[in-house]
Design a protein around this motif. Structure first.
Motif, PDB file in Angstrom:
ATOM      1  N   TRP A 121       0.842  -1.206   0.000  1.00  0.00           N
ATOM      2  CA  TRP A 121       0.000   0.000   0.000  1.00  0.00           C
ATOM      3  C   TRP A 121       0.871   1.249   0.000  1.00  0.00           C
ATOM      4  O   TRP A 121       0.593   2.221  -0.706  1.00  0.00           O
ATOM      5  CB  TRP A 121      -0.921  -0.043   1.219  1.00  0.00           C
ATOM      6  N   SER A 122       1.941   1.213   0.786  1.00  0.00           N
ATOM      7  CA  SER A 122       2.841   2.366   0.853  1.00  0.00           C
ATOM      8  C   SER A 122       3.518   2.626  -0.490  1.00  0.00           C
ATOM      9  O   SER A 122       3.741   3.781  -0.878  1.00  0.00           O
ATOM     10  CB  SER A 122       3.898   2.130   1.943  1.00  0.00           C
ATOM     11  N   ALA A 123       3.853   1.558  -1.217  1.00  0.00           N
ATOM     12  CA  ALA A 123       4.490   1.720  -2.526  1.00  0.00           C
ATOM     13  C   ALA A 123       3.563   2.394  -3.522  1.00  0.00           C
ATOM     14  O   ALA A 123       4.014   3.052  -4.465  1.00  0.00           O
ATOM     15  CB  ALA A 123       4.931   0.360  -3.055  1.00  0.00           C
ATOM     16  N   ARG A 124       2.262   2.239  -3.310  1.00  0.00           N
ATOM     17  CA  ARG A 124       1.279   2.817  -4.232  1.00  0.00           C
ATOM     18  C   ARG A 124       0.725   4.150  -3.750  1.00  0.00           C
ATOM     19  O   ARG A 124       0.018   4.818  -4.513  1.00  0.00           O
ATOM     20  CB  ARG A 124       0.121   1.832  -4.423  1.00  0.00           C
ATOM     21  N   SER A 125       0.996   4.514  -2.513  1.00  0.00           N
ATOM     22  CA  SER A 125       0.425   5.736  -1.956  1.00  0.00           C
ATOM     23  C   SER A 125       1.520   6.576  -1.314  1.00  0.00           C
ATOM     24  O   SER A 125       2.043   6.204  -0.253  1.00  0.00           O
ATOM     25  CB  SER A 125      -0.656   5.391  -0.922  1.00  0.00           C
ATOM     26  N   ALA A 126       1.849   7.695  -1.931  1.00  0.00           N
ATOM     27  CA  ALA A 126       2.876   8.585  -1.378  1.00  0.00           C
ATOM     28  C   ALA A 126       2.424   9.171  -0.049  1.00  0.00           C
ATOM     29  O   ALA A 126       3.236   9.389   0.857  1.00  0.00           O
ATOM     30  CB  ALA A 126       3.189   9.702  -2.371  1.00  0.00           C
ATOM     31  N   GLY A 127       1.123   9.427   0.082  1.00  0.00           N
ATOM     32  CA  GLY A 127       0.606   9.977   1.335  1.00  0.00           C
ATOM     33  C   GLY A 127       0.788   9.024   2.497  1.00  0.00           C
ATOM     34  O   GLY A 127       1.204   9.428   3.584  1.00  0.00           O
ATOM     35  N   ARG A 129       3.003   6.669   2.633  1.00  0.00           N
ATOM     36  CA  ARG A 129       4.439   6.555   2.886  1.00  0.00           C
ATOM     37  C   ARG A 129       4.918   7.695   3.778  1.00  0.00           C
ATOM     38  O   ARG A 129       5.705   7.484   4.699  1.00  0.00           O
ATOM     39  CB  ARG A 129       5.210   6.546   1.567  1.00  0.00           C
ATOM     40  N   ARG A 130       4.457   8.916   3.501  1.00  0.00           N
ATOM     41  CA  ARG A 130       4.852  10.057   4.338  1.00  0.00           C
ATOM     42  C   ARG A 130       4.363   9.895   5.767  1.00  0.00           C
ATOM     43  O   ARG A 130       5.015  10.361   6.708  1.00  0.00           O
ATOM     44  CB  ARG A 130       4.301  11.353   3.736  1.00  0.00           C
ATOM     45  N   LEU A 131       3.238   9.226   5.949  1.00  0.00           N
ATOM     46  CA  LEU A 131       2.719   8.986   7.298  1.00  0.00           C
ATOM     47  C   LEU A 131       3.489   7.881   8.014  1.00  0.00           C
ATOM     48  O   LEU A 131       3.781   7.977   9.211  1.00  0.00           O
ATOM     49  CB  LEU A 131       1.234   8.620   7.207  1.00  0.00           C
ATOM     50  N   LEU A 132       3.839   6.822   7.271  1.00  0.00           N
ATOM     51  CA  LEU A 132       4.471   5.656   7.885  1.00  0.00           C
ATOM     52  C   LEU A 132       5.937   5.884   8.230  1.00  0.00           C
ATOM     53  O   LEU A 132       6.425   5.343   9.227  1.00  0.00           O
ATOM     54  CB  LEU A 132       4.358   4.446   6.955  1.00  0.00           C
ATOM     55  N   ILE A 133       6.657   6.667   7.411  1.00  0.00           N
ATOM     56  CA  ILE A 133       8.097   6.808   7.615  1.00  0.00           C
ATOM     57  C   ILE A 133       8.437   7.352   9.001  1.00  0.00           C
ATOM     58  O   ILE A 133       9.241   6.760   9.725  1.00  0.00           O
ATOM     59  CB  ILE A 133       8.720   7.667   6.495  1.00  0.00           C
ATOM     60  N   PRO A 134       7.845   8.485   9.456  1.00  0.00           N
ATOM     61  CA  PRO A 134       8.181   8.937  10.817  1.00  0.00           C
ATOM     62  C   PRO A 134       7.706   7.984  11.900  1.00  0.00           C
ATOM     63  O   PRO A 134       8.364   7.823  12.926  1.00  0.00           O
ATOM     64  CB  PRO A 134       7.470  10.300  10.924  1.00  0.00           C
ATOM     65  N   ASP A 179       8.052  -1.978   0.488  1.00  0.00           N
ATOM     66  CA  ASP A 179       7.809  -0.724  -0.231  1.00  0.00           C
ATOM     67  C   ASP A 179       8.941  -0.445  -1.224  1.00  0.00           C
ATOM     68  O   ASP A 179       8.709  -0.157  -2.410  1.00  0.00           O
ATOM     69  CB  ASP A 179       7.680   0.410   0.794  1.00  0.00           C
ATOM     70  N   LEU A 180      10.179  -0.576  -0.750  1.00  0.00           N
ATOM     71  CA  LEU A 180      11.339  -0.308  -1.602  1.00  0.00           C
ATOM     72  C   LEU A 180      11.415  -1.280  -2.773  1.00  0.00           C
ATOM     73  O   LEU A 180      11.653  -0.887  -3.919  1.00  0.00           O
ATOM     74  CB  LEU A 180      12.619  -0.388  -0.769  1.00  0.00           C
ATOM     75  N   GLY A 181      11.205  -2.570  -2.504  1.00  0.00           N
ATOM     76  CA  GLY A 181      11.303  -3.573  -3.550  1.00  0.00           C
ATOM     77  C   GLY A 181      10.296  -3.346  -4.665  1.00  0.00           C
ATOM     78  O   GLY A 181      10.634  -3.471  -5.854  1.00  0.00           O
ATOM     79  N   ILE A 182       9.070  -3.004  -4.318  1.00  0.00           N
ATOM     80  CA  ILE A 182       8.044  -2.794  -5.341  1.00  0.00           C
ATOM     81  C   ILE A 182       8.316  -1.502  -6.114  1.00  0.00           C
ATOM     82  O   ILE A 182       8.146  -1.451  -7.338  1.00  0.00           O
ATOM     83  CB  ILE A 182       6.649  -2.774  -4.685  1.00  0.00           C
ATOM     84  N   ARG A 183       8.774  -0.459  -5.445  1.00  0.00           N
ATOM     85  CA  ARG A 183       9.057   0.795  -6.148  1.00  0.00           C
ATOM     86  C   ARG A 183      10.278   0.685  -7.060  1.00  0.00           C
ATOM     87  O   ARG A 183      10.429   1.479  -7.983  1.00  0.00           O
ATOM     88  CB  ARG A 183       9.239   1.935  -5.131  1.00  0.00           C
ATOM     89  N   GLN A 184      11.158  -0.279  -6.777  1.00  0.00           N
ATOM     90  CA  GLN A 184      12.347  -0.455  -7.608  1.00  0.00           C
ATOM     91  C   GLN A 184      12.122  -1.336  -8.833  1.00  0.00           C
ATOM     92  O   GLN A 184      13.041  -1.499  -9.649  1.00  0.00           O
ATOM     93  CB  GLN A 184      13.491  -1.050  -6.769  1.00  0.00           C
ATOM     94  N   VAL A 185      10.931  -1.894  -8.972  1.00  0.00           N
ATOM     95  CA  VAL A 185      10.635  -2.682 -10.164  1.00  0.00           C
ATOM     96  C   VAL A 185      10.724  -1.774 -11.381  1.00  0.00           C
ATOM     97  O   VAL A 185      10.207  -0.655 -11.390  1.00  0.00           O
ATOM     98  CB  VAL A 185       9.233  -3.316 -10.052  1.00  0.00           C
ATOM     99  N   ASN A 186      11.379  -2.261 -12.412  1.00  0.00           N
ATOM    100  CA  ASN A 186      11.620  -1.468 -13.620  1.00  0.00           C
ATOM    101  C   ASN A 186      10.311  -0.924 -14.188  1.00  0.00           C
ATOM    102  O   ASN A 186       9.366  -1.679 -14.445  1.00  0.00           O
ATOM    103  CB  ASN A 186      12.314  -2.348 -14.664  1.00  0.00           C
ATOM    104  N   ALA A 187      10.266   0.387 -14.393  1.00  0.00           N
ATOM    105  CA  ALA A 187       9.052   1.030 -14.910  1.00  0.00           C
ATOM    106  C   ALA A 187       8.702   0.533 -16.303  1.00  0.00           C
ATOM    107  O   ALA A 187       7.519   0.452 -16.666  1.00  0.00           O
ATOM    108  CB  ALA A 187       9.238   2.547 -14.920  1.00  0.00           C
ATOM    109  N   GLU A 188       9.708   0.187 -17.096  1.00  0.00           N
ATOM    110  CA  GLU A 188       9.450  -0.309 -18.452  1.00  0.00           C
ATOM    111  C   GLU A 188       8.718  -1.654 -18.413  1.00  0.00           C
ATOM    112  O   GLU A 188       7.837  -1.917 -19.242  1.00  0.00           O
ATOM    113  CB  GLU A 188      10.755  -0.449 -19.225  1.00  0.00           C
ATOM    114  N   LEU A 189       9.081  -2.510 -17.449  1.00  0.00           N
ATOM    115  CA  LEU A 189       8.376  -3.779 -17.308  1.00  0.00           C
ATOM    116  C   LEU A 189       6.932  -3.555 -16.888  1.00  0.00           C
ATOM    117  O   LEU A 189       6.016  -4.242 -17.365  1.00  0.00           O
ATOM    118  CB  LEU A 189       9.091  -4.655 -16.272  1.00  0.00           C
TER     119      LEU A 189
END
Length: 294
Positions: A121-127, A129-134, A179-189
């Motif tokens: 969910w965090s990988a798909r939602s920047a909001g 992610r900003r809440l979870l990080i702190p 979160d990091l692993g899903i965001r690092q998936v190649n955008a072209e794929l």
């Protein structure tokens, strides 16, 4: 020398507000927390621990050997890991190891059920992610002893509060790395998958999660290691197992007893770490590692 004192007018304390908040929560929801704690103990932890303790020791060792062999594809390592588990039994700590293993595995399973969906969910939602990080920063930097205070107030002594304190401490790495692993998936794929009419669920299951598996497994590895690091602290609030022997060794200045239990914890950590690392590699990497080892 004159000691400088902080101005009295600027001082304030969080002690009373926190105590009042905990008292209110305990008085209003105490029965619900107690019922939930009893449910977890009766239907999750005790049956799982009883299952493990009811297995013959040789069957547990065989399962460790087969799991290690499948994960590493290296017979020598699998034999070494099985021998390490036998060594813990030779120390006379078999029952304590099983209790620790049950607690760590239950805490890890709950962490996985919470951490992977939140990471996706965090990988798909920047909001989010900003809440979870702190929040995760606080969870990881706050001294682990501090978790015991509210958990004790809400759940009392025993294994269940130890599990929840472990979950709070051990879940953030899994969320972060998922979160990091899903965001690092190649955008072209990802774009190629979308072009073939892939649904969001198919994209996640068939593309993103397989490619993110090494990173997610690294997060799971860290979660397990952090759960094991809580074993001794959890023993202070009634959790049994190897941590209890370490704590008893500290309290009675029995260095041998504490060190022996500590070695058993290290052995368990190494075996679990290597198995999870093995499953973090894909089949080709494991086959290549096995050929290299041979």
């Amino acid at each position: 020398m004159i000691t400088q004192v902080f101005p009295e007018a600027l001082r304030f304390s969080l002690v009373e507000p926190i105590n009042k908040a905990v008292d209110v929560i305990s008085s209003r929801f105490g029965d619900q927390f107690h019922d939930f704690s009893s449910w977890v103990l009766q239907y999750v932890l005790v049956p799982f621990e009883s299952l493990l303790r009811g297995l013959p020791w040789w069957l547990v060792v065989l399962a460790i050997f087969l799991l290690s062999l499948h994960a590493t594809r290296h017979p020598g390592k699998a034999i070494a890991f099985a021998a390490c588990i036998v060594l813990v039994g030779c120390f006379g700590l078999w029952d304590q190891m099983i209790q620790t293993l049950a607690l760590v595995m239950v805490a890890t399973m709950i962490s996985v059920l919470l951490g992977i969906p939140l990471g996706i969910w965090s990988a798909r939602s920047a909001g989010l992610r900003r809440l979870l990080i702190p929040l995760m920063d606080v969870m990881q930097t706050m001294p682990s002893f501090v978790y015991l205070v509210p958990v004790l107030m809400l759940f009392g002594l025993g294994k269940v509060p130890a599990i929840f304190a472990t979950i709070i401490y051990a879940t953030p790495p899994l969320i972060r790395l998922t979160d990091l692993g899903i965001r690092q998936v190649n955008a072209e794929l990802t774009e190629a998958a979308w072009s073939f009419g892939t649904t969001r669920w198919q994209l996640l299951v068939d593309v993103q999660l397989p490619l993110a598996r090494p990173t997610i497994m690294a997060g799971l590895n860290q979660t397990i290691m952090m759960a094991l690091s809580m074993v001794v602290i959890a023993s202070m609030i009634g959790a049994r197992g190897l941590g209890e022997d370490v704590l008893a060794g500290i309290q009675t200045l029995d260095i041998g007893k504490g060190l022996q239990a500590g070695v058993a914890i290290v052995i368990l950590a190494i075996v679990m770490d290597r198995i999870v690392q093995g499953y973090g590699r894909d089949d080709r990497q494991r086959a290549a590692q096995a050929e290299k080892g041979n």
